[in-house]
Design a protein around this motif. Structure first.
Motif, mmCIF file in Angstrom:
data_model
loop_
_atom_site.group_PDB
_atom_site.id
_atom_site.type_symbol
_atom_site.label_atom_id
_atom_site.label_comp_id
_atom_site.label_asym_id
_atom_site.label_seq_id
_atom_site.Cartn_x
_atom_site.Cartn_y
_atom_site.Cartn_z
ATOM 1 N N LEU A 91 40.527 -1.207 26.301
ATOM 2 C CA LEU A 91 39.955 0.114 26.583
ATOM 3 C C LEU A 91 40.131 1.071 25.410
ATOM 4 O O LEU A 91 39.254 1.895 25.140
ATOM 5 N N MET A 92 41.230 0.943 24.713
ATOM 6 C CA MET A 92 41.431 1.791 23.540
ATOM 7 C C MET A 92 40.521 1.351 22.393
ATOM 8 O O MET A 92 39.851 2.178 21.755
ATOM 9 N N SER B 34 33.152 -0.567 43.020
ATOM 10 C CA SER B 34 33.376 -1.707 42.147
ATOM 11 C C SER B 34 34.505 -2.591 42.663
ATOM 12 O O SER B 34 35.331 -2.159 43.472
ATOM 13 N N PRO B 35 34.576 -3.842 42.182
ATOM 14 C CA PRO B 35 35.672 -4.738 42.591
ATOM 15 C C PRO B 35 37.052 -4.227 42.190
ATOM 16 O O PRO B 35 38.057 -4.645 42.759
ATOM 17 N N LEU B 36 37.100 -3.306 41.220
ATOM 18 C CA LEU B 36 38.390 -2.781 40.769
ATOM 19 C C LEU B 36 39.091 -1.952 41.845
ATOM 20 O O LEU B 36 40.290 -1.688 41.751
ATOM 21 N N LEU C 173 33.194 -0.050 33.629
ATOM 22 C CA LEU C 173 33.520 -0.903 34.772
ATOM 23 C C LEU C 173 32.926 -2.296 34.608
ATOM 24 O O LEU C 173 33.566 -3.306 34.934
ATOM 25 N N GLU C 174 31.716 -2.359 34.082
ATOM 26 C CA GLU C 174 31.064 -3.651 33.881
ATOM 27 C C GLU C 174 31.816 -4.476 32.832
ATOM 28 O O GLU C 174 32.040 -5.683 33.014
ATOM 29 N N ASP C 175 32.202 -3.827 31.752
ATOM 30 C CA ASP C 175 32.950 -4.530 30.711
ATOM 31 C C ASP C 175 34.326 -4.975 31.202
ATOM 32 O O ASP C 175 34.805 -6.063 30.852
ATOM 33 N N LEU C 176 34.970 -4.153 32.020
ATOM 34 C CA LEU C 176 36.275 -4.527 32.583
ATOM 35 C C LEU C 176 36.144 -5.748 33.483
ATOM 36 O O LEU C 176 36.985 -6.648 33.466
ATOM 37 N N LYS C 177 35.070 -5.774 34.244
ATOM 38 C CA LYS C 177 34.836 -6.905 35.141
ATOM 39 C C LYS C 177 34.698 -8.202 34.344
ATOM 40 O O LYS C 177 35.257 -9.245 34.711
ATOM 41 N N LEU C 178 34.007 -8.127 33.216
ATOM 42 C CA LEU C 178 33.846 -9.306 32.354
ATOM 43 C C LEU C 178 35.168 -9.702 31.701
ATOM 44 O O LEU C 178 35.469 -10.894 31.569
ATOM 45 N N SER D 170 32.941 9.584 30.456
ATOM 46 C CA SER D 170 31.522 9.375 30.769
ATOM 47 C C SER D 170 31.205 7.881 30.752
ATOM 48 O O SER D 170 32.092 7.051 30.594
ATOM 49 N N ASN D 171 29.938 7.557 30.929
ATOM 50 C CA ASN D 171 29.422 6.180 31.004
ATOM 51 C C ASN D 171 30.396 5.232 31.720
ATOM 52 O O ASN D 171 30.709 4.147 31.245
#
Length: 333
Positions: free
Chosen positions: A282-283, A241-243, A325-330, A319-320
């Motif tokens: 995230l929390m 991922s970009p992260l 990661l997708e949500d963090l990217k957004l 998990s998931n």
């Protein structure tokens, strides 16, 4: 997106379950310490160190490490040791959050601290192998420490490998009496659990019934490997991922070589405002605990590069990871 019911912490707090097979052998409590920090203190005593002896420790060491070393010897920051060429009797090198040293860094440490006591603090590392193949001849003693609470989610437990053999633990009679009182009165549940756990890890030199019961039913070595594999699955997804774009080569190599750190550093060079907003997201969205900490991005105690980041858990309870990661990217767009 379905919310979790309970918070997932930086370190797992639900034990790994790995039943002993038909031909399995129970790990002996003769070699089990109440905690990683007690294993550190006992190892330094076994090596013959006293208050007069100095032990080099990393910058930003936790109070647990400082206290564990300080019970036996005098801790001194490794950056001061290197800068002023101070003689020490031992060195403690921490694999921060379970990130192993690069081969070239370990080689340089072997050369610089040749003939000293070398303590490898692997408390977070799921790539810990009891029978590791490593030449210990460069050191007066070579010690490796693991914490079963940080790796396996148990409330207590630690191991120490001294040169090529497990170090035996000697319980204290008074501690055993005190532990009986704690367990018989269920104080570890009726009083602040973290407070009791911390006291037990630091000061009670006895093995809890809960830990003994877990050992009766689970294969210790296989449990560590199960956790390493779970961490690897998460790490490999983050690596794509970009992260992970700002991860240095040594970190990428560690993942590719099968390392099992339990926490990853994210969002290097981001502002504290963004780090705090991401932490809250995230929390709120995933019930995942993260913290703003300093991480040594060089992985090298000779040329440390401590910078702030968001410490994110990748242990087996997470998990998931793809959705996260997708949500963090957004969120970071």
């Amino acid at each position: 997106m379905k919310k979790r019911a309970t918070t997932i912490g930086l370190w797992r707090d639900v034990p790994v379950i790995c039943p002993i097979g038909i031909d399995g052998i129970r790990f002996s409590t003769d070699f089990l310490f109440p905690s990683g920090r007690q294993a550190i203190s006992s190892s330094l005593q076994k090596a013959g160190l006293t208050r007069e002896d100095r032990v080099a420790i990393p910058e930003w060491s936790s109070h647990c490490v400082i206290s564990a070393v300080g019970r036996v010897s005098t801790p001194i920051p490794i950056n001061e040791v290197i800068k002023y060429n101070i003689n020490v009797n031992a060195v403690l090198i921490y694999e921060q959050w379970g990130w192993p040293l690069a081969a070239e860094v370990r080689d340089r440490l072997c050369e610089y601290f040749n003939g000293k006591i070398f303590l490898r603090d692997m408390v977070d590392s799921a790539h810990y192998e009891i029978n590791e193949n490593f030449d210990v001849n460069d050191f007066k003693a070579y010690i490796r420490i693991i914490s079963l609470s940080k790796v396996l989610g148990l409330k207590s437990g630690g191991l120490a490998v001294f040169n090529s053999g497990l170090l035996a633990f000697n319980p204290n009679d008074e501690s055993m009496k005190l532990l009986d009182i704690v367990e018989e009165n269920d104080l570890n549940h009726s009083v602040d659990d973290n407070l009791v756990c911390n006291i037990m890890k630091s000061d009670i030199a006895a093995i809890s019934r809960e830990l003994e019961n877990w050992l009766d039913q689970n294969d210790l070595s296989n449990a560590i490997e199960v956790e390493r594999i779970a961490r690897q699955e998460n790490l490999k997804k983050i690596l794509k991922s970009p992260l992970a774009d700002k991860w240095p080569i040594w970190m990428r190599g560690a993942v590719e070589n099968g390392a099992g750190p339990g926490i990853v550093p994210l969002l290097r060079d981001y502002s504290n405002d963004i780090l705090n907003r991401t932490k809250k997201f995230l929390m709120d969205s995933y019930k995942i605990e993260t913290c703003i900490y300093n991480f040594n991005w060089s992985g090298n105690p000779f040329n440390p590069d401590y910078k702030g980041c968001l410490a994110f858990p990748v242990h087996g309870m997470v998990s998931n990871i793809e959705d996260i990661l997708e949500d963090l990217k957004l969120q970071l767009k």
